[in-house]
Motif scaffolding. Sequence first.
Motif, PDB file in Angstrom:
ATOM      1  N   LEU A 133       0.833  -1.190   0.000  1.00  0.00           N
ATOM      2  CA  LEU A 133       0.000   0.000   0.000  1.00  0.00           C
ATOM      3  C   LEU A 133       0.870   1.244   0.000  1.00  0.00           C
ATOM      4  CD1 LEU A 133      -2.730  -0.960   2.648  1.00  0.00           C
ATOM      5  CD2 LEU A 133      -2.792  -1.271   0.156  1.00  0.00           C
ATOM      6  N   GLU A 134       0.393   2.294  -0.690  1.00  0.00           N
ATOM      7  CA  GLU A 134       1.071   3.581  -0.647  1.00  0.00           C
ATOM      8  C   GLU A 134       0.037   4.688  -0.544  1.00  0.00           C
ATOM      9  OE1 GLU A 134       3.510   4.122  -4.053  1.00  0.00           O
ATOM     10  OE2 GLU A 134       1.858   4.139  -5.470  1.00  0.00           O
ATOM     11  N   VAL A 135       0.491   5.859  -0.164  1.00  0.00           N
ATOM     12  CA  VAL A 135      -0.410   6.971   0.092  1.00  0.00           C
ATOM     13  C   VAL A 135      -0.879   7.597  -1.219  1.00  0.00           C
ATOM     14  CG1 VAL A 135      -0.647   9.223   1.215  1.00  0.00           C
ATOM     15  CG2 VAL A 135       0.737   7.439   2.286  1.00  0.00           C
ATOM     16  N   ALA A 136      -2.192   7.846  -1.295  1.00  0.00           N
ATOM     17  CA  ALA A 136      -2.790   8.563  -2.425  1.00  0.00           C
ATOM     18  C   ALA A 136      -3.229   9.943  -1.945  1.00  0.00           C
ATOM     19  CB  ALA A 136      -3.978   7.792  -2.977  1.00  0.00           C
ATOM     20  N   TYR A 137      -3.189  10.930  -2.856  1.00  0.00           N
ATOM     21  CA  TYR A 137      -3.385  12.328  -2.471  1.00  0.00           C
ATOM     22  C   TYR A 137      -4.423  13.039  -3.327  1.00  0.00           C
ATOM     23  CZ  TYR A 137       1.218  11.803  -0.213  1.00  0.00           C
ATOM     24  OH  TYR A 137       2.275  11.384   0.552  1.00  0.00           O
ATOM     25  N   ASP A 138      -4.900  14.141  -2.791  1.00  0.00           N
ATOM     26  CA  ASP A 138      -5.590  15.176  -3.553  1.00  0.00           C
ATOM     27  C   ASP A 138      -4.832  16.461  -3.256  1.00  0.00           C
ATOM     28  OD1 ASP A 138      -7.217  16.930  -4.823  1.00  0.00           O
ATOM     29  OD2 ASP A 138      -8.988  16.591  -3.571  1.00  0.00           O
ATOM     30  N   PHE A 139      -3.866  16.798  -4.110  1.00  0.00           N
ATOM     31  CA  PHE A 139      -2.947  17.891  -3.815  1.00  0.00           C
ATOM     32  C   PHE A 139      -3.583  19.271  -3.956  1.00  0.00           C
ATOM     33  CE2 PHE A 139       0.493  14.766  -5.134  1.00  0.00           C
ATOM     34  CZ  PHE A 139       0.967  14.591  -3.860  1.00  0.00           C
ATOM     35  N   GLY A 140      -4.509  19.415  -4.883  1.00  0.00           N
ATOM     36  CA  GLY A 140      -4.992  20.756  -5.170  1.00  0.00           C
ATOM     37  C   GLY A 140      -3.914  21.550  -5.886  1.00  0.00           C
ATOM     38  N   THR A 141      -3.907  22.856  -5.664  1.00  0.00           N
ATOM     39  CA  THR A 141      -2.910  23.717  -6.307  1.00  0.00           C
ATOM     40  C   THR A 141      -1.698  23.892  -5.393  1.00  0.00           C
ATOM     41  OG1 THR A 141      -4.629  24.919  -7.494  1.00  0.00           O
ATOM     42  CG2 THR A 141      -2.466  25.987  -7.293  1.00  0.00           C
ATOM     43  N   VAL A 142      -0.525  23.591  -5.930  1.00  0.00           N
ATOM     44  CA  VAL A 142       0.731  23.781  -5.207  1.00  0.00           C
ATOM     45  C   VAL A 142       1.649  24.608  -6.100  1.00  0.00           C
ATOM     46  CG1 VAL A 142       2.684  22.676  -4.068  1.00  0.00           C
ATOM     47  CG2 VAL A 142       0.451  21.536  -4.073  1.00  0.00           C
ATOM     48  N   THR A 143       2.225  25.668  -5.552  1.00  0.00           N
ATOM     49  CA  THR A 143       3.083  26.542  -6.351  1.00  0.00           C
ATOM     50  C   THR A 143       4.510  26.559  -5.811  1.00  0.00           C
ATOM     51  OG1 THR A 143       2.655  28.536  -5.031  1.00  0.00           O
ATOM     52  CG2 THR A 143       1.098  28.032  -6.811  1.00  0.00           C
ATOM     53  N   ARG A 144       5.414  26.970  -6.675  1.00  0.00           N
ATOM     54  CA  ARG A 144       6.809  27.115  -6.250  1.00  0.00           C
ATOM     55  C   ARG A 144       6.933  28.126  -5.114  1.00  0.00           C
ATOM     56  NH1 ARG A 144      10.180  27.628 -11.968  1.00  0.00           N
ATOM     57  NH2 ARG A 144       9.666  25.554 -12.827  1.00  0.00           N
ATOM     58  N   SER A 145       6.204  29.228  -5.224  1.00  0.00           N
ATOM     59  CA  SER A 145       6.323  30.270  -4.204  1.00  0.00           C
ATOM     60  C   SER A 145       5.828  29.784  -2.850  1.00  0.00           C
ATOM     61  CB  SER A 145       5.553  31.521  -4.627  1.00  0.00           C
ATOM     62  OG  SER A 145       4.174  31.233  -4.810  1.00  0.00           O
ATOM     63  N   GLN A 146       4.792  28.942  -2.834  1.00  0.00           N
ATOM     64  CA  GLN A 146       4.326  28.353  -1.576  1.00  0.00           C
ATOM     65  C   GLN A 146       5.435  27.544  -0.929  1.00  0.00           C
ATOM     66  OE1 GLN A 146       0.959  26.040  -2.830  1.00  0.00           O
ATOM     67  NE2 GLN A 146      -0.543  27.617  -2.301  1.00  0.00           N
ATOM     68  N   ILE A 147       6.085  26.724  -1.735  1.00  0.00           N
ATOM     69  CA  ILE A 147       7.155  25.871  -1.223  1.00  0.00           C
ATOM     70  C   ILE A 147       8.341  26.711  -0.758  1.00  0.00           C
ATOM     71  CG2 ILE A 147       8.887  24.158  -1.909  1.00  0.00           C
ATOM     72  CD1 ILE A 147       6.703  22.958  -3.765  1.00  0.00           C
ATOM     73  N   GLU A 148       8.752  27.664  -1.561  1.00  0.00           N
ATOM     74  CA  GLU A 148       9.942  28.464  -1.258  1.00  0.00           C
ATOM     75  C   GLU A 148       9.771  29.327  -0.010  1.00  0.00           C
ATOM     76  OE1 GLU A 148      11.455  28.865  -5.918  1.00  0.00           O
ATOM     77  OE2 GLU A 148      10.284  30.466  -4.967  1.00  0.00           O
ATOM     78  N   SER A 149       8.525  29.617   0.360  1.00  0.00           N
ATOM     79  CA  SER A 149       8.279  30.416   1.558  1.00  0.00           C
ATOM     80  C   SER A 149       8.284  29.579   2.831  1.00  0.00           C
ATOM     81  CB  SER A 149       6.923  31.136   1.446  1.00  0.00           C
ATOM     82  OG  SER A 149       5.854  30.197   1.439  1.00  0.00           O
ATOM     83  N   GLY A 150       8.450  28.275   2.689  1.00  0.00           N
ATOM     84  CA  GLY A 150       8.439  27.381   3.843  1.00  0.00           C
ATOM     85  C   GLY A 150       9.778  27.316   4.544  1.00  0.00           C
ATOM     86  N   PRO A 151       9.842  26.548   5.644  1.00  0.00           N
ATOM     87  CA  PRO A 151      11.088  26.431   6.413  1.00  0.00           C
ATOM     88  C   PRO A 151      12.170  25.674   5.653  1.00  0.00           C
ATOM     89  CG  PRO A 151       9.456  24.866   7.221  1.00  0.00           C
ATOM     90  CD  PRO A 151       8.754  25.736   6.215  1.00  0.00           C
ATOM     91  N   ALA A 152      13.410  25.819   6.080  1.00  0.00           N
ATOM     92  CA  ALA A 152      14.545  25.154   5.431  1.00  0.00           C
ATOM     93  C   ALA A 152      14.682  23.719   5.939  1.00  0.00           C
ATOM     94  CB  ALA A 152      15.822  25.944   5.668  1.00  0.00           C
ATOM     95  N   ASN A 153      13.629  22.954   5.758  1.00  0.00           N
ATOM     96  CA  ASN A 153      13.620  21.521   6.081  1.00  0.00           C
ATOM     97  C   ASN A 153      12.507  20.868   5.262  1.00  0.00           C
ATOM     98  OD1 ASN A 153      11.111  21.806   7.658  1.00  0.00           O
ATOM     99  ND2 ASN A 153      12.410  22.761   9.216  1.00  0.00           N
ATOM    100  N   ILE A 154      12.218  19.608   5.514  1.00  0.00           N
ATOM    101  CA  ILE A 154      11.262  18.911   4.657  1.00  0.00           C
ATOM    102  C   ILE A 154       9.848  19.461   4.771  1.00  0.00           C
ATOM    103  CG2 ILE A 154      12.589  16.770   4.621  1.00  0.00           C
ATOM    104  CD1 ILE A 154      10.544  15.563   6.573  1.00  0.00           C
ATOM    105  N   TRP A 155       9.576  20.235   5.811  1.00  0.00           N
ATOM    106  CA  TRP A 155       8.205  20.737   5.969  1.00  0.00           C
ATOM    107  C   TRP A 155       7.864  21.830   4.968  1.00  0.00           C
ATOM    108  CZ3 TRP A 155       7.061  16.603   7.806  1.00  0.00           C
ATOM    109  CH2 TRP A 155       7.621  16.036   8.962  1.00  0.00           C
ATOM    110  N   ARG A 156       8.843  22.308   4.205  1.00  0.00           N
ATOM    111  CA  ARG A 156       8.523  23.217   3.103  1.00  0.00           C
ATOM    112  C   ARG A 156       7.659  22.483   2.060  1.00  0.00           C
ATOM    113  NH1 ARG A 156      12.845  25.939   2.042  1.00  0.00           N
ATOM    114  NH2 ARG A 156      12.664  26.490  -0.167  1.00  0.00           N
TER     115      ARG A 156
END
Length: 410
Positions: free
Chosen positions: A35-58
């Motif tokens: 089994l593996e995890v399935a998702y409904d990601f919605g909209t994800v942008t580069r700017s959302q990610i880049e504004s996150g912390p400097a670890n995997i939680w970005r």
Amino acid sequence: MSLDFGPAVALSCRECGTRYDLGPSFACLECFGPLEVAYDFGTVTRSQIESGPANIWRYRSLLPVPVDVASKRNMNPGWTKLVKADNLGKELGFKSLHVKDDSGNPTHSFKDRVVAIAVEAARNFGFHTLSCSSTGNLAGAVTAAAARAGLDACVFIPADLEQAKIAMARVFGGTLVGIDGTYDEVNRFCSELIGDPLGDKWGFVNVNLRPYYAEGSKTLAYEIAEQLGWRLPEQIIVPVASGSQLTKIDKGFKELIALGLVEDAPYKIFAAQALGCSPVSAAYKAGHDVVQPVKPDTIAKSLAIGNPADGPYVLDIARRTGGAVEDVTDPEIVDAIRLLASTEGIFAETAGGVTVGVLKKLAETGQIDPSLETVVLNTGDGLKTLDAVASTARPSAVIKPSLDAFRAAL
């Protein structure tokens, strides 16, 4: 019980596609597939990610974790260096070579990534004890993460592991149990313990929490792409133990493409094994789709899984992407550790010696294109496997404290 897994919506069988509610399950009831995890990601942008912390939680919007995960007590791994390895590239004839150096994680291996996700799953399910079967690095990552999260820990290892890894797992507290047997035997024991009252409310990160745990490896793919300027590497060399890391890196690349975060460009994935535990490499070279289990006999103990669960998927990915599966001997592993250290100042553990050794062998045998942008993984710190380079543990010379003595030694 209210569960919060962020964008994750279900568990899905990798073989037959049957879906299940999110829970501490790892095998399909219909076909026994993983089994593996399935998702409904919605909209994800580069700017959302880049504004996150400097670890995997970005990348929390791409992982099975709650939105507020960064505020919880966790080890916060990730965002490790992607080193432009020009010296090593020149030595091996590569035009553009990078080393993704995961030795910079909290317990000095990539296992901190996968365990961080598993901790959040354990919290969701109300587990009080974190556990695992381990070839070494995972044991230390679990006991450290449990200490940080305020959970109990009980981890199981083959009794003959490197002493440095045993010491690291013990120093964080919890219970460390050595078992007289191979990793595969340790793993079978843990599977039995899950069904026993002794294991009630235990989260085995790589068994009943495996679908969530495995998703942590995707963050390597995300980081590499972002650190390359939001593009995929043309070639990547990944070490193979169970094979899960390689399959999830491929999954991460495909997710980035599907979300429009990177250009849909071809990439080749190469799998690296030690010859003394190379069931996937043997199957690849023989043209087989089935991986025949072996008994490990190699200094690369972190890769010593003789019956890799994701072995068949590794074969599929290597063939689909135009990569390959290759192996190297123990002496070649040691030589590669020294080569990486002497060219780039990176002291890799034996698994890193395997990937760099395979990189060298792939170039020598013409299986890889040195003109393409290439990333090689180092998944752990060489201080954990000092026995592998014990012959270097002496001064170049011992002299009297005088210039004459130094001139004579030179």
